[in-house]
Every structure is written in C-alpha cells, then in structure tokens.
Design an enzyme around this catalytic site. Structure first.
Site, short mmCIF file in Angstrom:
data_model
loop_
_atom_site.label_atom_id
_atom_site.label_comp_id
_atom_site.label_asym_id
_atom_site.label_seq_id
_atom_site.Cartn_x
_atom_site.Cartn_y
_atom_site.Cartn_z
N SER A 183 -10.07 -0.20 7.10
CA SER A 183 -9.44 -0.13 5.79
C SER A 183 -8.76 -1.40 5.29
O SER A 183 -8.25 -1.42 4.18
CB SER A 183 -8.42 1.02 5.76
N LYS A 241 0.84 -1.20 0.00
CA LYS A 241 0.00 0.00 0.00
C LYS A 241 0.88 1.25 0.00
O LYS A 241 1.86 1.34 0.75
CB LYS A 241 -0.90 -0.02 1.23
N SER A 265 -9.40 2.10 2.90
CA SER A 265 -8.47 2.85 2.07
C SER A 265 -7.48 1.97 1.33
O SER A 265 -6.78 2.44 0.43
CB SER A 265 -7.70 3.83 2.95
#
Length: 412
Positions: A155, A62, A131
């Site tokens: 997330s 990420k 996210s």
C-alpha cells in the site's frame, strides 16, 4: 512535483520563507484538489512553524493515522467524525521536526480493498493505487512535498509506482505504528512519499532523528541482485520493461548487476503472507466485524468472511516459514548490497474499482525489509511505472543510497 530537498535548501538559504512554502502547497491544493480528490479534509489556514529541519514542509497524513487536529475516519462509515484525543507518534515526530500537518489524505476503507474516489494525477481514468491513495496522489499532483502512508501488502510502494513518485517502506518498526489503525501487527508499516529519493530520505531522517539516512552527495556504486519474483507470476509488459530499464541503467552507470534466484523457502513465504495477514486481521477487526458487520466495507467484509476458518496452527506454521525465510533472505543479501525488483505488475489499471495487485510487494512487507520505489518509465496513456530497491533489515540508509544511484542512472 514539489521537491522537499529543494524547499528545504531554499528555506535554509533564506531565499524562501517557511510561510511562503506552506502557501505554495495551499495554493496548489486550492487549484487541484477538486479534480484529484486526494484529501479527506485539509486546513486552508495552515501555518508554518519557525524552527526544525522540516519547517515550511506541508505534510499529508493517511486517514488511518490518529491526529488530534483532524478527525480520523479510516475511510469507513463506522468511524465517521471520529476524533482522536492525541496525535500518533509519527505525527508528533513530524511536528517536532517542524513540519506542518496540512490535512488527512484518502485511504481505502481500513486500508483494505474498498477503493477511494481519488484519481491518478497522470490519467484521471486510472486508479492511483491503494490503500495510501490520497498520499501518493497528493504528492504526484504537486500539492504537497511529503505524505505518510502505510503498507500491509503493497500500500505504499504500489501507489508510488502508479503515481510516479518516490516512496520508502522502511524497515519494520523503524517508525512506530502506535496510533495507526491496526490491520496486521506483523506487517503494518508506516512509509513516506516524496518527489524523489532524496526527498523521502530527508523526511525519514528528520522524523527519526537519524542523519545517517540522508543520501550523501556522492553515493557508492552498489552491487545489485535482480529478482523477478517468478513465484508471483509474470508481470505485464510495462512492468518487465521498467525492471530491465533500471537494471540496464544501473549497470551502465557502473553497478555490478546480476540476476538472483530466490530459494524455495522465500517463495513459500510469499505464498503464506495472506495467512498471516488475514489471521491477524480477524483479531484487529474483531469489534468492527462482530458489532458492525452490516456497516463493514463490503470488499473487506468479504475477505474476512472467506478467511474466518483460519486456525492458530496454520498461523503458527506460517510464522515459522516467515522466520526461516527471513534468515534465508539475509544470507542472500550478504552476496549483494541491494535487490532490484518489480514495484507493480505494470501501469495503473483503468477505472477506480480496483487499486491494483500487490503481489510483487507483499513478500518484502512480510520480510520486514526496507523498500524504495524509484519512478522508472512512462508507459502507455502517460502512466508511470517504478521499480523497487530492497536492502536487508535495518539497511534503510543503504536502500535509500542505492535507490538514489538508480534514480540518477535513469536520469542520464
């Protein structure tokens, strides 16, 4: 999807070379990435390592996690072309285990609300969640067998549910968050995405050098407490159906299953999660918000605008509630092995304007306990819905084993 466990077994048996395994991911990325948009960037010349338990395993990181070989832009214009000098410890842990970092996956700006352009692999008209949008989508689309994400509210678990993949948000600080852009130091947790529960268990075991996290071939029958989180409001039909289906399947497989009510202090902890999150966010983003206000992602900037009146006294009171709720939850988890609860209100919402609602995830993040998403059913429009298995703090092996039990029960 690509199973990490399957790849690892074939590599160890000599049926597949690590280089060929990485080649499979590169081929899949080449075929699918233009449509899904799960990566910010990737290395199309990535090579396999020759040693380590994760040799031949391509991993996506990420893009709020520092990488020395790729820029870390955090989905935000303020950090365009930002190049860290060093890998975050979680990235180094993967490399030391033999994994190949194949690229950076998309994140909502600063892991907050402003969405990415990533599509849900199961239905391109719907969000993949956030996210950790790119990490969930890249695994779900079969591009890579393992990806890292982070969770401050929901997330990791929510995008895993929306994309139909397994994921773990481990116990707080089992994985270090050094080198990860901070949102809330009390909440931020690094997690993993994989095709199935055993896959994320293998990844986490290799990263932490804790073989006890590997799910054994024979899993003990768990005592399960079902928690509907009524204090968070009613779920959608598909969310309720997923929880009922998982509970029923576990019971039919021999588990003891009963519904549990949460004490008032736990419901109060759910309510004050945003107080903790936003108070710490104002300090975490003090430079960006103060020096680059106009360049801040608009939805996050709006959240900070609305919460800037938060006081230390309110924060201290919220942290007191947090401590008491953690103690109450530990007592409840003395009665059962794990909890079974909702991963999301229902299937992924239509459109890309929102990444969905984290209201069923945020309590467990605040409690610091391990959570595992188990894909459970396919709802309308081909969209997956999962459930969450929760264990007590430090009980990551127990959470993974019980989640594997539920996963196997659902497959019958």
């Amino acid at each position: 999807m690509i199973s990490l466990a399957d790849l690892k077994a074939r590599i160890e048996q000599g049926a597949l070379s690590p280089e060929a395994a990485i080649g499979q991911s590169l081929e899949a990325i080449g075929a699918l990435e233009k449509t899904i948009g799960a990566f910010v960037r990737h290395d199309d010349k990535a090579r396999a390592q020759t040693a380590g338990p994760l040799r031949g395993i391509a991993v996506g990181i990420k893009d709020i996690i520092d990488t020395a070989d790729f820029p870390t832009e955090m989905g935000a214009a303020i950090y365009r072309a930002h190049q860290p000098r060093a890998d975050a410890p979680v990235v180094m842990a993967l490399k030391q285990a033999g994994a190949t970092i194949i690229g950076k996956t998309t994140t909502t700006a600063f892991a907050a609300n402003d969405p990415t352009a990533t599509l849900n692999p199961h239905n391109h008209a719907h969000t993949p969640g956030g996210s950790s949008s790119g990490s969930a989508a890249a695994v779900a689309a079969g591009m890579i067998p393992l990806a890292l994400g982070t969770q401050t509210g929901g997330s990791v678990i929510r995008p895993a549910s929306f994309c139909g993949v397994a994921a773990i948000k481990p116990s707080y600080r089992l994985l270090p968050t050094v080198g990860v852009k901070c949102f809330s130091w009390t909440l931020d947790t690094v997690g993993l995405f994989g095709a199935g529960v055993r896959d994320v268990a293998l990844g986490l075991a290799a990263m932490t050098r804790r073989p006890e996290l590997i799910v054994p071939s024979s899993v003990a029958v768990p005592r399960i407490g079902v928690v509907t989180q009524a204090f968070a409001g009613a779920p959608e039909t598909s969310g309720a159906e997923a929880l009922q289906k998982a509970a029923r399947a576990a019971e039919q497989a021999g588990a003891t299953v009963r519904e549990l009510a949460m004490p008032d202090i736990v419901a109060e902890a759910w309510r004050i999660h945003p107080v903790v999150q936003e108070f710490e966010a104002h300090q975490s983003f003090a430079w960006e918000y103060g020096q680059h206000y106009d360049a801040m992602p608009p939805l996050l900037r709006g959240r900070l605008d609305e919460s800037k009146g938060g006081t230390p006294a309110e924060y201290d009171a919220a942290m007191d509630v947090t401590l008491r709720a953690r103690q109450a939850l530990a007592a409840i988890l003395g009665e059962v092995d794990v909890l079974l609860t909702l991963s999301a209100p229902g299937a992924a919402p239509a459109g890309l304007a929102s990444t969905g609602d984290p209201r069923y995830n945020r309590l467990w993040t605040l409690m610091g306990v391990p959570c595992v998403n188990v894909p459970t059913l396919i709802a309308e429009d081909g969209l997956p819905v999962g459930v969450t298995v929760v264990a007590g703090f430090g009980g990551d092996a127990k959470a993974l084993a019980a989640a594997s039990f539920v996963e196997a029960a659902l497959a019958k």
